[in-house]
Each structure stands twice: as C-alpha cells, then as structure tokens.
Scaffold this motif. Structure first.
Motif, PDB file in Angstrom:
ATOM      1  N   UNK A   1      16.753 -25.885 -18.487  1.00 29.73           N
ATOM      2  CA  UNK A   1      16.131 -25.999 -17.161  1.00 29.73           C
ATOM      3  C   UNK A   1      14.620 -25.913 -17.272  1.00 29.73           C
ATOM      4  N   UNK A   2      14.130 -24.954 -18.047  1.00 32.15           N
ATOM      5  CA  UNK A   2      12.686 -24.784 -18.191  1.00 32.15           C
ATOM      6  C   UNK A   2      12.066 -25.959 -18.942  1.00 32.15           C
ATOM      7  N   UNK A   3      12.765 -26.491 -19.926  1.00 32.46           N
ATOM      8  CA  UNK A   3      12.238 -27.613 -20.698  1.00 32.46           C
ATOM      9  C   UNK A   3      12.031 -28.842 -19.828  1.00 32.46           C
ATOM     10  N   UNK A   4      12.856 -28.987 -18.790  1.00 36.90           N
ATOM     11  CA  UNK A   4      12.774 -30.169 -17.924  1.00 36.90           C
ATOM     12  C   UNK A   4      11.748 -30.025 -16.813  1.00 36.90           C
ATOM     13  N   UNK A   5      11.224 -28.822 -16.612  1.00 29.99           N
ATOM     14  CA  UNK A   5      10.278 -28.586 -15.519  1.00 29.99           C
ATOM     15  C   UNK A   5       8.842 -28.814 -15.976  1.00 29.99           C
ATOM     16  N   UNK A   6       7.984 -29.072 -15.006  1.00 34.90           N
ATOM     17  CA  UNK A   6       6.549 -29.170 -15.235  1.00 34.90           C
ATOM     18  C   UNK A   6       5.834 -28.414 -14.120  1.00 34.90           C
TER      19      UNK A   6
END
Length: 335
Positions: free
Chosen positions: A113-118
C-alpha cells in the motif's frame, strides 16, 4: 499477577495511590480531546467541496491519505469487517483518500500500500494498544517507503469512544447492568423481578489479544476502567488470549470467586479472528461452577464497523495532523 499501577484490581477498583492521578489526567484528556474534536470537525465542515469557505487543510489541494493499518487474519470475515469500517470512515469524511494495509496474512500488505502511494500519508493503526506492531512493524514499513512524507498516529486505544462501542456490543449481546442475562426465565419461588435482579451481580471480562509489552497491559487496563465507568461501576477485568496476563477463563473465575454470577465477555478486538473466537469459546468453557439460579455467560461481538470506531479513526488522523504537521522524515506520533 499484580495489576499495573492505576488499573482495576480483582474487585474492579483501582489502586488508591494512582486512581486520583489517573482520573484527573483522564478528565483533562477527555476535555481537551472534546475541544480539539469540535475544532477539527468545524474545519472539516468548512473544507468540504462546495462549502462557503472551502478551506484546504494546511493549504493542500489534496488531504494526506489516511492509511488504515489492520493486523490481518485468516478469518475471511475479518477483511469484510475492516472494509465495512473504512466505508463508514469514507462516508463521514467524503473526499478524504482512505487506503488499507495489513501487517500480515491479508492483502493488501502495508508495504505494498505504501509503495503505491505518493505525497503525504497518515497511518492510523487499527490496533487497540501499544506493542510490537505499533513500535516496530509499522515504523519499519514507513522507513521502507522514503518517497512518502508520513506520520504514524497512536493506536485506537484507550479512548472513551471504544468504551462506547464496547458498551453497545455488550447491549446487543443481551447484557444489561441491572437485568439478569436470563431475565425471561422464571424467578425463584417467592421472589419478584426485583429479587431476581438483586440476586445476580454483574461483572465483565475485557477479552484482549495480549502482548509481552507492558505498555499494552497498561492500555488495556485503562480501557477496562473506561468501560467500567460507562457501565455504571460494574467491575471489568482484563483477560488475554496470549502474553503474560490472566487468561479469559482465569478472569471469569476471579469474578465468580468474588460473587459475580452474571459475567459477560466484551470482545476487545477490531474484527473477528482466531483470538476473538478463542476468547469467546474460553468464556463459555471457563470451568466455573454456577449456582442453580446463575445467569448464563454471554460473549459480545468484536468492535467491528461500529460508528464510534469510525469516528475514532478520524480523530486519530486529525490529532496527528494537528500535533505534527507532515514533513520528512517520517515520525511516530503518540505511540
């Protein structure tokens, strides 16, 4: 086992040397939180699209993403429950981006989830006390996502809103502070309804997951005190599925030994899962010999998608932004 300072003893009362300090601090925190919530609610209302003022929080065009961090479970009902809970959060705060990440066992995993966020994010643990997950696992996941400006909120518990949700779940299961669980059964010969009610003494076991971290026991004890107050002084003892604390059956037996024959189990879990089922089953098989007129024990459902829990998630999100504006590096707030 010696209860933590200021936590309820076997009779549901707190240590006298620390009760006054805890009660005073709790009152101050409750007042402060209520004032902060009112101010943040006003800000949230004024920032809704189409409102007259349409103010963006902190001057941002898009609010930081709320990342709800669930533990994860092999029970498929757990994911459905957490999803329903986050739907409530979205309904309360339209326009707020809300995502879900699991520590283990379920997809999506928090790291994914964090990897996909900006951009910016506030992680709100759907956990009920401090412990290894809040102190190690979640910060490690944030550290592995240096592209994000992120903050970690405090866990959900303890908080009066959780006591409200626990109270509601107990009521749904049939618990009434002044009415026997089996109120529909015939009264003993010569006893009226008032006599039946008076013959039963209520007690509650707060069934929690448990942890080796002593801070977790402190947090659960504080929730037990809040729930006891919400129930009008009914004694509430913690019981644990794991860790070094008393088990749920041991807590049930402790209350029974003190004369409490109308014992309910409050499920202090965010969602259904192995520990929640284990505690519910243990409550029924606690090995307590009941008298002829003892009321049957009841086990409440987990907190689930109760509206008070949804409100608490937003409270933790707002508190984190209010106390620690987002800026790298990531930091933990209130844990």
């Amino acid at each position: 086992m010696t209860p933590p300072s200021g936590s309820p003893g076997p009779d549901g009362t707190a240590d006298m040397d620390s009760t006054a300090d805890f009660d005073s601090a709790q009152r101050l925190m409750t007042q402060f939180t209520a004032q902060l919530t009112i101010q943040l609610d006003r800000l949230g209302h004024s920032s809704r699209p189409g409102s007259r003022h349409d103010v963006r929080r902190g001057g941002r065009d898009r609010p930081p993403t709320l990342v709800a961090v669930a533990h994860g479970s092999r029970d498929p009902e757990a994911l459905r429950t957490v999803t329903a809970l986050l739907d409530r959060v979205r309904a309360l705060r339209p326009g707020l981006p809300v995502r879900l990440g699991h520590i283990e066992l379920n997809q999506p995993l928090l790291t994914d989830t964090l990897a996909a966020l900006r951009g910016e994010a506030v992680l709100v643990p759907l956990l009920l006390s401090r412990g290894y997950h809040t102190k190690q696992d979640i910060p490690d996941a944030v550290a592995a996502a240096p592209h994000l400006a992120a903050r970690i909120a405090a866990p959900l518990g303890p908080d009066p809103l959780l006591a409200e949700a626990l109270h509601a779940r107990l009521a749904e299961a049939g618990h009434r502070a002044g009415v026997p669980h089996g109120a529909g059964v015939a009264a003993p010969h010569g006893a009226g309804v008032a006599g039946v009610a008076a013959s039963h003494r209520a007690g509650v076991v707060l069934a929690a997951a448990g942890s080796r971290d002593p801070d977790a026991a402190v947090d659960v004890a504080r929730t037990a005190a809040l729930l006891s107050a919400r129930l009008g002084g009914v004694p509430v003892l913690p019981g644990y599925a794991s860790g070094s604390g008393p088990t749920v059956p041991e807590a049930v037996r402790a209350l029974a030994a003190l004369g409490h024959d109308r014992i309910a189990v409050a499920s202090y879990f965010t969602a259904p899962g192995r520990f929640a089922a284990q505690c519910a089953n243990a409550a029924q098989g606690a090995g307590v010999t009941q008298c002829a007129h003892a009321a049957p024990r009841i086990a409440a459902a987990p907190l689930g998608a109760h509206p008070a829990v949804a409100r608490l998630i937003l409270r933790r999100y707002d508190q984190t932004l209010a106390f620690a504006p987002l800026s790298p590096p990531a930091a933990t707030v209130g844990v």
